[in-house]
Scaffold this motif. Structure first.
Motif, short mmCIF file in Angstrom:
data_model
loop_
_atom_site.label_atom_id
_atom_site.label_comp_id
_atom_site.label_asym_id
_atom_site.label_seq_id
_atom_site.Cartn_x
_atom_site.Cartn_y
_atom_site.Cartn_z
N GLU A 1 11.15 -4.62 -4.64
CA GLU A 1 10.82 -5.60 -3.60
C GLU A 1 10.34 -4.91 -2.34
N LEU A 2 11.02 -3.83 -1.95
CA LEU A 2 10.61 -3.07 -0.77
C LEU A 2 9.25 -2.41 -1.02
N ALA A 3 9.08 -1.87 -2.22
CA ALA A 3 7.82 -1.24 -2.59
C ALA A 3 6.68 -2.25 -2.54
N TYR A 4 6.95 -3.46 -3.01
CA TYR A 4 5.94 -4.51 -3.06
C TYR A 4 5.46 -4.89 -1.66
N SER A 5 6.39 -5.17 -0.77
CA SER A 5 6.01 -5.56 0.59
C SER A 5 5.31 -4.41 1.31
N GLY A 6 5.80 -3.19 1.09
CA GLY A 6 5.18 -2.04 1.72
C GLY A 6 3.77 -1.80 1.22
N ALA A 7 3.56 -1.94 -0.08
CA ALA A 7 2.23 -1.74 -0.66
C ALA A 7 1.24 -2.78 -0.15
N LEU A 8 1.68 -4.03 0.00
CA LEU A 8 0.80 -5.07 0.53
C LEU A 8 0.37 -4.76 1.96
N SER A 9 1.27 -4.17 2.73
CA SER A 9 0.93 -3.77 4.09
C SER A 9 -0.13 -2.67 4.07
N VAL A 10 -0.01 -1.76 3.12
CA VAL A 10 -0.98 -0.68 2.99
C VAL A 10 -2.34 -1.24 2.56
#
Length: 300
Positions: free
Chosen positions: A202-211
């Motif tokens: 979940e953290l990876a998902y939100s972080g990747a979308l920000s990138v």
């Protein structure tokens, strides 16, 4: 001399350093054909004409060799290898680097850490993580903060591929010491990879979308596509299958259009660099994912 720094110095981003042409009344007389080829190469590269930039940098390299100018060989060689990598030709980039390094060694020119980071990116794209790691280690010794930032980022990508979460965590922390926009986004991407590796999708998902957004805003569409793939992997790991499917479709559509445009322009698949991102020494960003094993100047 026209020298575009890898993002670092920018993309190294990839973000880059400026160019300068000496106007002092004293000093060696510039080789105008060399200067013209370097200037033209930079200009056409900035508008996405990598194949034309390659021709210009080959001309500049010939002039530098004829002049027996080690600094000129270094600059032209860096740009030529970078442009070849931008055209998704990592093997040719490695061949070009070997030629440049041999010429520099003959002239006792030893400051080639910038060449090492391009070599690392090319090897990384060819899935050769062992030799890529060795090249990165050499680049990490550079006194140039831009080169070191690019090397740290690439080192983090390699660590993610090898599932070395301790090394990846160290690189995330290392990048915190760089206060540039590109370094911040690179750190966010490595953090997302670390979270995915540590089973926090979940953290990876939100972080990747920000990138994804940051890469898009910077007109770094290759980096955006890789971030889309990372977000899709994270969404899938989190059980969000519809989102994962949609993200993969978005990445594929963007890639297909890039390939189509490259074909129309008679070049390799790629995207023009962001305006103003390559002021002097041509360089491309080190962006990549475990999925495509890409690195500096990575292709799709």
């Amino acid at each position: 001399m026209n020298r575009v720094l890898l993002g670092c110095t920018a993309l190294m981003v990839l973000t880059l350093a400026g160019c300068s042409s000496s106007t002092a009344t004293k000093g060696p007389k510039p080789d105008q054909p060399y200067e013209d080829a370097m200037d033209t190469g930079k200009s056409v590269y900035e508008i996405g004409q990598a194949s034309q930039a390659e021709a210009q940098y080959r001309t500049a390299m010939d002039r530098a060799l004829m002049r027996d100018d080690a600094a000129g060989i270094h600059e032209a060689g860096f740009n030529l290898a970078t442009v070849l990598l931008a055209q998704d030709q990592p093997r040719k980039a490695l061949q070009s680097l070997s030629t440049t390094e041999a010429a520099l060694s003959l002239r006792n020119f030893s400051d080639t850490s910038d060449l090492a980071v391009i070599r690392a990116a090319a090897l990384y794209r060819l899935h050769d993580t062992v030799f890529a790691s060795q090249a990165v280690d050499r680049a990490l010794q550079s006194s140039d903060m831009g080169i070191r930032e690019r090397a740290l980022y690439l080192s983090g990508l390699i660590a993610a591929d090898l599932r070395q979460d301790t090394v990846l965590d160290r690189r995330v922390n290392d990048l915190a010491g760089f206060h540039t926009t590109s370094a911040t986004v690179d750190q966010q991407e490595l953090t997302a990879r670390l979270n995915l590796l540590r089973r926090q999708p979940e953290l990876a998902y939100s972080g990747a979308l920000s990138v994804v957004k940051s890469r898009r805003d910077a007109l770094d569409y290759r980096g955006m596509r890789r971030a889309l793939t990372l977000a899709a992997d994270a969404a899938e790991a989190a059980g969000h299958l519809p989102q994962a499917t949609a993200l993969r479709q978005e990445e594929q559509i963007s890639k297909q259009v890039a390939v189509k445009q490259a074909g129309e322009n008679g070049g390799a698949a790629g995207d023009a660099p962001a305006p103003g991102s390559v002021p002097a020494k041509v360089t491309v960003q080190v962006h990549g994912t475990p999925a495509d094993q890409s690195g500096l100047g990575a292709g799709d």
